[in-house]
Design a protein around this motif. Sequence first.
Motif, PDB file in Angstrom:
ATOM      1  N   ARG A   1     -10.178   8.115  31.360  1.00 55.00           N
ATOM      2  CA  ARG A   1      -9.284   7.615  32.408  1.00 55.00           C
ATOM      3  C   ARG A   1      -7.806   7.711  32.022  1.00 55.00           C
ATOM      4  N   GLU A   2      -7.493   7.454  30.789  1.00 56.60           N
ATOM      5  CA  GLU A   2      -6.111   7.518  30.304  1.00 56.60           C
ATOM      6  C   GLU A   2      -6.042   8.474  29.131  1.00 56.60           C
ATOM      7  N   PHE A   3      -5.428   9.627  29.333  1.00 55.55           N
ATOM      8  CA  PHE A   3      -5.339  10.621  28.271  1.00 55.55           C
ATOM      9  C   PHE A   3      -4.067  11.421  28.467  1.00 55.55           C
ATOM     10  N   LEU A   4      -3.110  11.271  27.557  1.00 55.20           N
ATOM     11  CA  LEU A   4      -1.847  12.012  27.596  1.00 55.20           C
ATOM     12  C   LEU A   4      -1.155  11.900  28.950  1.00 55.20           C
TER      13      LEU A   4
ATOM     14  N   ALA B   1     -10.927  19.252  32.669  1.00 56.69           N
ATOM     15  CA  ALA B   1      -9.650  19.434  33.350  1.00 56.69           C
ATOM     16  C   ALA B   1      -8.775  18.221  33.076  1.00 56.69           C
ATOM     17  N   HIS B   2      -7.604  18.467  32.520  1.00 60.52           N
ATOM     18  CA  HIS B   2      -6.630  17.389  32.318  1.00 60.52           C
ATOM     19  C   HIS B   2      -5.636  17.446  33.466  1.00 60.52           C
ATOM     20  N   VAL B   3      -5.542  16.363  34.207  1.00 55.89           N
ATOM     21  CA  VAL B   3      -4.602  16.270  35.318  1.00 55.89           C
ATOM     22  C   VAL B   3      -3.560  15.243  34.928  1.00 55.89           C
ATOM     23  N   ASP B   4      -2.307  15.697  34.767  1.00 54.94           N
ATOM     24  CA  ASP B   4      -1.266  14.760  34.334  1.00 54.94           C
ATOM     25  C   ASP B   4      -0.679  14.015  35.526  1.00 54.94           C
ATOM     26  N   ALA B   5       0.297  13.166  35.280  1.00 51.18           N
ATOM     27  CA  ALA B   5       0.884  12.324  36.316  1.00 51.18           C
ATOM     28  C   ALA B   5       1.569  13.149  37.401  1.00 51.18           C
ATOM     29  N   ASN B   6       2.028  14.356  37.061  1.00 51.45           N
ATOM     30  CA  ASN B   6       2.694  15.217  38.041  1.00 51.45           C
ATOM     31  C   ASN B   6       1.709  16.049  38.843  1.00 51.45           C
ATOM     32  N   GLY B   7       0.427  15.948  38.536  1.00 52.25           N
ATOM     33  CA  GLY B   7      -0.581  16.714  39.245  1.00 52.25           C
ATOM     34  C   GLY B   7      -0.858  18.086  38.654  1.00 52.25           C
ATOM     35  N   GLU B   8      -0.245  18.374  37.505  1.00 49.48           N
ATOM     36  CA  GLU B   8      -0.501  19.658  36.864  1.00 49.48           C
ATOM     37  C   GLU B   8      -1.880  19.633  36.210  1.00 49.48           C
TER      38      GLU B   8
ATOM     39  N   ARG C   1      -7.922  19.115  20.406  1.00 52.03           N
ATOM     40  CA  ARG C   1      -6.787  19.843  19.812  1.00 52.03           C
ATOM     41  C   ARG C   1      -5.496  19.529  20.560  1.00 52.03           C
ATOM     42  N   GLU C   2      -5.579  19.460  21.873  1.00 51.94           N
ATOM     43  CA  GLU C   2      -4.408  19.126  22.682  1.00 51.94           C
ATOM     44  C   GLU C   2      -3.913  17.726  22.344  1.00 51.94           C
ATOM     45  N   LEU C   3      -4.836  16.790  22.158  1.00 52.41           N
ATOM     46  CA  LEU C   3      -4.462  15.432  21.756  1.00 52.41           C
ATOM     47  C   LEU C   3      -3.781  15.452  20.394  1.00 52.41           C
ATOM     48  N   GLN C   4      -4.324  16.211  19.449  1.00 51.15           N
ATOM     49  CA  GLN C   4      -3.736  16.303  18.116  1.00 51.15           C
ATOM     50  C   GLN C   4      -2.319  16.869  18.178  1.00 51.15           C
ATOM     51  N   LEU C   5      -2.127  17.909  18.983  1.00 53.97           N
ATOM     52  CA  LEU C   5      -0.780  18.489  19.126  1.00 53.97           C
ATOM     53  C   LEU C   5       0.197  17.478  19.713  1.00 53.97           C
ATOM     54  N   GLU C   6      -0.256  16.732  20.708  1.00 58.12           N
ATOM     55  CA  GLU C   6       0.613  15.731  21.328  1.00 58.12           C
ATOM     56  C   GLU C   6       0.942  14.615  20.339  1.00 58.12           C
TER      57      GLU C   6
END
Length: 142
Positions: free
Chosen positions: A29-32, A55-62, A74-79
Amino acid sequence: MPDVKRQIEAEITQLHPEATNFQFSIALREFLGGRVYYIEYEDDQNEEENNQYYAHVDANGEIDLYDDGVDVLRELQLEMDKRRTFLQRINEISFSEFIGGIIAILVTIAFLTMWAFRDVKSEYIPIFSIVLGYYFGKNVGK
């Protein structure tokens, strides 16, 4: 959420035109700053492939699509690496690595000082090479 589902379906359909029968579930529910969805679908053209995406959907809808959970991590580690401060990175260095780094820097400064004053003797070059080779060779695998 229905709009998000349609957007994700459109993204996957661009990659796999034969994809049908999408099934969504929320993985995180809450990820990056957004949500991660787990999507399974059917694709008669590619039955051998693993017909799933994250699919990661960010706050901007991307929307960012990932083939498997490892890519999401890996994306979490980079962030997380981006968010660490200089002091946090320095704090992760062990004492022996710190001492080795200081010795390598001091030997380099001494060698450069001798070189600047034209006082480098041929017997100093192998010593310098061994010390730096040991230090940097030890850190190659990290």
